[in-house]
Design a protein around this motif. Structure first.
Motif, mmCIF file in Angstrom:
data_model
loop_
_atom_site.group_PDB
_atom_site.id
_atom_site.type_symbol
_atom_site.label_atom_id
_atom_site.label_comp_id
_atom_site.label_asym_id
_atom_site.label_seq_id
_atom_site.Cartn_x
_atom_site.Cartn_y
_atom_site.Cartn_z
ATOM 1 N N UNK A 295 0.843 -1.208 0.000
ATOM 2 C CA UNK A 295 0.000 0.000 0.000
ATOM 3 C C UNK A 295 0.872 1.250 0.000
ATOM 4 N N UNK A 296 1.945 1.227 0.774
ATOM 5 C CA UNK A 296 2.852 2.387 0.806
ATOM 6 C C UNK A 296 3.470 2.606 -0.570
ATOM 7 N N UNK A 297 3.931 1.520 -1.200
ATOM 8 C CA UNK A 297 4.486 1.639 -2.555
ATOM 9 C C UNK A 297 3.448 2.115 -3.553
ATOM 10 N N UNK A 298 2.245 1.592 -3.453
ATOM 11 C CA UNK A 298 1.154 1.998 -4.334
ATOM 12 C C UNK A 298 0.830 3.483 -4.130
ATOM 13 N N UNK A 299 0.793 3.928 -2.885
ATOM 14 C CA UNK A 299 0.495 5.336 -2.586
ATOM 15 C C UNK A 299 1.552 6.251 -3.183
ATOM 16 N N UNK A 300 2.819 5.843 -3.066
ATOM 17 C CA UNK A 300 3.904 6.624 -3.652
ATOM 18 C C UNK A 300 3.726 6.706 -5.163
ATOM 19 N N UNK A 301 3.394 5.575 -5.794
ATOM 20 C CA UNK A 301 3.167 5.530 -7.234
ATOM 21 C C UNK A 301 1.996 6.436 -7.623
ATOM 22 N N UNK A 302 0.926 6.408 -6.822
ATOM 23 C CA UNK A 302 -0.243 7.231 -7.103
ATOM 24 C C UNK A 302 0.122 8.723 -7.031
ATOM 25 N N UNK A 303 0.893 9.089 -6.018
ATOM 26 C CA UNK A 303 1.305 10.489 -5.869
ATOM 27 C C UNK A 303 2.174 10.922 -7.045
ATOM 28 N N UNK A 304 3.110 10.075 -7.454
ATOM 29 C CA UNK A 304 3.972 10.411 -8.588
ATOM 30 C C UNK A 304 3.166 10.546 -9.879
#
Length: 182
Positions: A122-131
């Motif tokens: 989820x943390x990796x996905x959130x970072x990807x979403x923000x980018x």
């Protein structure tokens, strides 16, 4: 079977009976953590409904950004101008994972390990979403006024998974206690 002792854990009275099958107790325990994992998955799927950012002006046009893409206001009508296919697929995968985790209840240690891996996902996905949102916006800076409900959903999902891990750990403790009483 006659109850030998009543053990109280988190407001649930569980009578431990002489001759109670160990597997029966194990299958009874998957309780609140299933609800937490279900809600975590539903919150990730809710990203399809709620925008991550809104009232963002891209090329002087008011726009809304969600995990499905960029929607711009053209003559009062929302038009889908850019699609995020990879992010859509990533959202679906991250959303399905907690439903799979629910069915790992027979092996609580493995379920806990996968819950921690899911938090990292989820943390990796959130970072990807923000980018992805930053690349869609370009050089514009987003303020707190621009963030939609979708920006918070992955954080709430992480909290729910942590609560599920705590519930699984309580169940593991209960099983060990029942084993000591036998």
């Amino acid at each position: 079977m006659r109850p030998v002792a009543g053990v109280t854990y988190s407001a649930i009275q569980l009578p431990i009976a002489i001759g109670t099958n160990h597997k029966t107790i194990q299958h009874m325990l998957q309780r609140i953590q299933s609800v937490y994992l279900l809600l975590a998955g539903l919150l990730i799927f809710a990203l399809f409904l709620f925008p991550v950012a809104h009232n963002v002006y891209i090329n002087s046009v008011p726009s809304t950004i969600s995990v499905t893409g960029v929607y711009q206001d053209v003559n009062g009508v929302q038009v889908h101008t850019q699609s995020f296919v990879a992010l859509i697929a990533g959202t679906a995968i991250v959303g399905v994972l907690p439903f799979i985790l629910i069915f790992l209840y027979k092996n609580r240690k493995q379920q806990i390990m996968y819950c921690y891996l899911y938090i990292v996902a989820i943390i990796g996905y959130s970072f990807w979403m923000v980018q992805t949102v930053k690349s869609a916006v370009g050089s514009l800076e987003l303020t707190t006024k621009n963030f939609g409900i979708g920006a918070l959903l992955s954080s709430i999902s992480i909290i729910l998974v942590i609560m599920a891990v705590k519930g699984i750990q309580r169940d593991e403790k209960l099983i060990k206690s029942a084993d000591r009483l036998r």
